[in-house]
Enzyme design. Sequence first.
Site, PDB file in Angstrom:
ATOM      1  N   CYS A 187       0.900  -1.168   0.000  1.00  0.00           N
ATOM      2  CA  CYS A 187       0.000   0.000   0.000  1.00  0.00           C
ATOM      3  C   CYS A 187       0.925   1.202   0.000  1.00  0.00           C
ATOM      4  O   CYS A 187       1.223   1.787   1.043  1.00  0.00           O
ATOM      5  CB  CYS A 187      -0.874  -0.025   1.243  1.00  0.00           C
ATOM      6  SG  CYS A 187      -1.948  -1.467   1.281  1.00  0.00           S
ATOM      7  N   ALA A 188       1.376   1.588  -1.163  1.00  0.00           N
ATOM      8  CA  ALA A 188       2.614   2.365  -1.233  1.00  0.00           C
ATOM      9  C   ALA A 188       2.447   3.870  -1.399  1.00  0.00           C
ATOM     10  O   ALA A 188       3.368   4.629  -1.077  1.00  0.00           O
ATOM     11  CB  ALA A 188       3.469   1.833  -2.381  1.00  0.00           C
ATOM     12  N   PRO A 232       1.722   7.831  -1.132  1.00  0.00           N
ATOM     13  CA  PRO A 232       2.446   8.470  -2.250  1.00  0.00           C
ATOM     14  C   PRO A 232       3.891   8.013  -2.417  1.00  0.00           C
ATOM     15  O   PRO A 232       4.601   8.549  -3.247  1.00  0.00           O
ATOM     16  CB  PRO A 232       2.387   9.952  -1.876  1.00  0.00           C
ATOM     17  CG  PRO A 232       2.349   9.960  -0.379  1.00  0.00           C
ATOM     18  CD  PRO A 232       1.572   8.739   0.019  1.00  0.00           C
ATOM     19  N   ASP A 284      -0.504   0.186  -5.339  1.00  0.00           N
ATOM     20  CA  ASP A 284      -1.565   0.962  -4.696  1.00  0.00           C
ATOM     21  C   ASP A 284      -2.819   0.829  -5.547  1.00  0.00           C
ATOM     22  O   ASP A 284      -2.740   0.666  -6.758  1.00  0.00           O
ATOM     23  CB  ASP A 284      -1.201   2.447  -4.529  1.00  0.00           C
ATOM     24  CG  ASP A 284      -2.013   3.083  -3.411  1.00  0.00           C
ATOM     25  OD1 ASP A 284      -1.500   3.181  -2.277  1.00  0.00           O
ATOM     26  OD2 ASP A 284      -3.183   3.463  -3.660  1.00  0.00           O
ATOM     27  N   CYS A 288      -0.989   4.359  11.003  1.00  0.00           N
ATOM     28  CA  CYS A 288      -0.859   5.659  11.670  1.00  0.00           C
ATOM     29  C   CYS A 288      -2.123   5.916  12.482  1.00  0.00           C
ATOM     30  O   CYS A 288      -2.709   6.988  12.419  1.00  0.00           O
ATOM     31  CB  CYS A 288      -0.595   6.778  10.664  1.00  0.00           C
ATOM     32  SG  CYS A 288      -1.881   6.954   9.425  1.00  0.00           S
TER      33      CYS A 288
HETATM   34  N1  SAM Z   1       2.972   3.761   2.516  1.00  0.00           N
HETATM   35  C1  SAM Z   1       2.525   5.058   2.067  1.00  0.00           C
HETATM   36  C2  SAM Z   1       3.653   6.064   2.293  1.00  0.00           C
HETATM   37  O1  SAM Z   1       4.435   5.898   3.211  1.00  0.00           O
HETATM   38  O2  SAM Z   1       3.738   7.034   1.530  1.00  0.00           O
HETATM   39  C3  SAM Z   1       1.221   5.468   2.718  1.00  0.00           C
HETATM   40  C4  SAM Z   1       0.131   4.437   2.510  1.00  0.00           C
HETATM   41  S1  SAM Z   1      -1.445   4.904   3.090  1.00  0.00           S
HETATM   42  C5  SAM Z   1      -1.298   4.593   4.801  1.00  0.00           C
HETATM   43  C6  SAM Z   1      -2.432   3.563   2.570  1.00  0.00           C
HETATM   44  C7  SAM Z   1      -2.554   3.405   1.065  1.00  0.00           C
HETATM   45  O3  SAM Z   1      -3.233   2.169   0.820  1.00  0.00           O
HETATM   46  C8  SAM Z   1      -3.394   4.463   0.339  1.00  0.00           C
HETATM   47  O4  SAM Z   1      -2.592   5.111  -0.616  1.00  0.00           O
HETATM   48  C9  SAM Z   1      -4.508   3.674  -0.334  1.00  0.00           C
HETATM   49  O5  SAM Z   1      -4.801   4.143  -1.632  1.00  0.00           O
HETATM   50  C10 SAM Z   1      -3.912   2.285  -0.396  1.00  0.00           C
HETATM   51  N2  SAM Z   1      -4.851   1.151  -0.450  1.00  0.00           N
HETATM   52  C11 SAM Z   1      -6.033   0.987   0.195  1.00  0.00           C
HETATM   53  N3  SAM Z   1      -6.564  -0.211  -0.084  1.00  0.00           N
HETATM   54  C12 SAM Z   1      -5.695  -0.834  -0.913  1.00  0.00           C
HETATM   55  C13 SAM Z   1      -5.685  -2.105  -1.558  1.00  0.00           C
HETATM   56  N4  SAM Z   1      -6.700  -2.984  -1.403  1.00  0.00           N
HETATM   57  N5  SAM Z   1      -4.658  -2.419  -2.356  1.00  0.00           N
HETATM   58  C14 SAM Z   1      -3.635  -1.535  -2.542  1.00  0.00           C
HETATM   59  N6  SAM Z   1      -3.600  -0.320  -1.956  1.00  0.00           N
HETATM   60  C15 SAM Z   1      -4.617   0.020  -1.154  1.00  0.00           C
END
Ligand code: SAM
Length: 467
Positions: free
Chosen positions: A252-253, A255, A276, A382
């Site tokens: 879940c990468a 931005p 993502d 978070c």
């Molecule tokens: N790791 C990122 C960083 O450090 O910049 C922040 C990630 S944020 C906590 C969670 C992310 O999970 C969001 O960008 C969201 O779009 C993505 N997300 C949610 N459900 C998902 C899924 N089923 N598969 C992939 N990504 C997903």
Amino acid sequence: MHLGEMSVFPKISLKPEVTGYLRNVFLNKEVLAAVGPQEAESRFQKLLACLSHPPSSTCVRASTHLAPLEDIRLSLEEELKKQQKCGSSAEEPSVQIAPHPRITDVLLLPVDGPRAVERLSSELVVDAQCGSAVLRGAHVFAPGIVASPKYMKAGDMVSVFSDLEGRCTRGATRFQGNKVFVGNGVAEMDRSAIFATETPARGVGVRMVDPLYKSPSFDGVLPSMVFLQNLPSVVVGHVLAPQPGERILDMCAAPGGKTCHIAALMGDKGEVVALDRIRNKIDRIRQNAQTLSLQSIKAFRFNSTQAVSDEPTQEAEGPPFPPESFDRVLLDAPCSGLGQRPNMASTWSLKEICSYPPLQRKLFQAAVRLLKKGGVLVYSTCTVTLSENEEQVAWALSTFPCLSLQPQEPHIGSEGMLGAGLSPEQLRLLQRFSPELSWEQTDTTASLARRADTDTIGFFIAKFLKT
Ligand code: SAM
């Protein structure tokens, strides 16, 4: 800090059902038995207070894959001095930037605030997201402005307020609803340009000259050398400890802050697959990788719950992947985000908050399957709830006997929170950043590094080994 100002700055505003839920988390039976009702209640109240305030230091991750930390520190000092000279202050610019004593790619800067700032009669209102960014040192970008004085011209001084509940109508000339003062600034545009219907304005709409919380704006400052990132997020990369030549999955990468950190820690040697679910967020990952000169990152739009495939496939570059494809997996899970700071108001319902644990478990199941035997899985959020953190760890340990909890390095935060039935040894292996445990409104005497380690966003990290 000025206590007079603190009293006008409210605690985070939540729906009563969410406040009640969080209170039950922080005053659960195990916590009450360990620290007693008074201490548990005091921690909960401190949590509500500190969530609405920004942390007292700013953390930037330095591109030590491109230059030594000290060189980056000196360049940053120069840049920020230039920024200060361009500001209104006639005094000799002073910039304090300290390396973190334990984390080799982190620079820390103190935040000055809340400061005593006099309010003006001209009021400009921004949305809550923009208001939070201003409290962390940003200027006001035009798209974040929702109301401004009727005859506002570029060059006018205005007091900036954050619309806590999103009630202000875009284009209004005044707003009487629930708002919080975040500082004074100079308009860079006329009102007519900000609310132009045909070509919506971009760029800085108000340059903050007297913010409630003073910290540098990093917009356009050494973009390839420094990356604004919360300290616990930097800790995640080090805990994952990726090695040059490995294949890593960031599920879940976007931005891409942690993705880029992982690639940098590997000296850009190996492969970092970043997934993502949201298409335009993939562009952000690619942009960040390009800005930081990282070639080893491959980003794909994909639903990570489906990232593992049992079909015999040819070795594919993109998802889905066969089981046991990765040396290390990071699951920085989508979560309720209740540790984010500053967060002055959340309109989320309890149903929305409770929708995350099932999704996190689906992602976790995929993560375990995609990990090689002997590989490392790091799970992080978070947020501050038990159901997304310690309870997920308890579930994971009972569902996947192949997983064992591992010590974390560095371990800067506190241990896991009581309430999920984990043993003291298991709790000690978890890392929870709990700003409420140390947050004192008046504690300006602690060293910058000490404040940076404790006065953080709320965050959680668990590290597993698959055997
Ligand atoms: N790791 C990122 C960083 O450090 O910049 C922040 C990630 S944020 C906590 C969670 C992310 O999970 C969001 O960008 C969201 O779009 C993505 N997300 C949610 N459900 C998902 C899924 N089923 N598969 C992939 N990504 C997903």
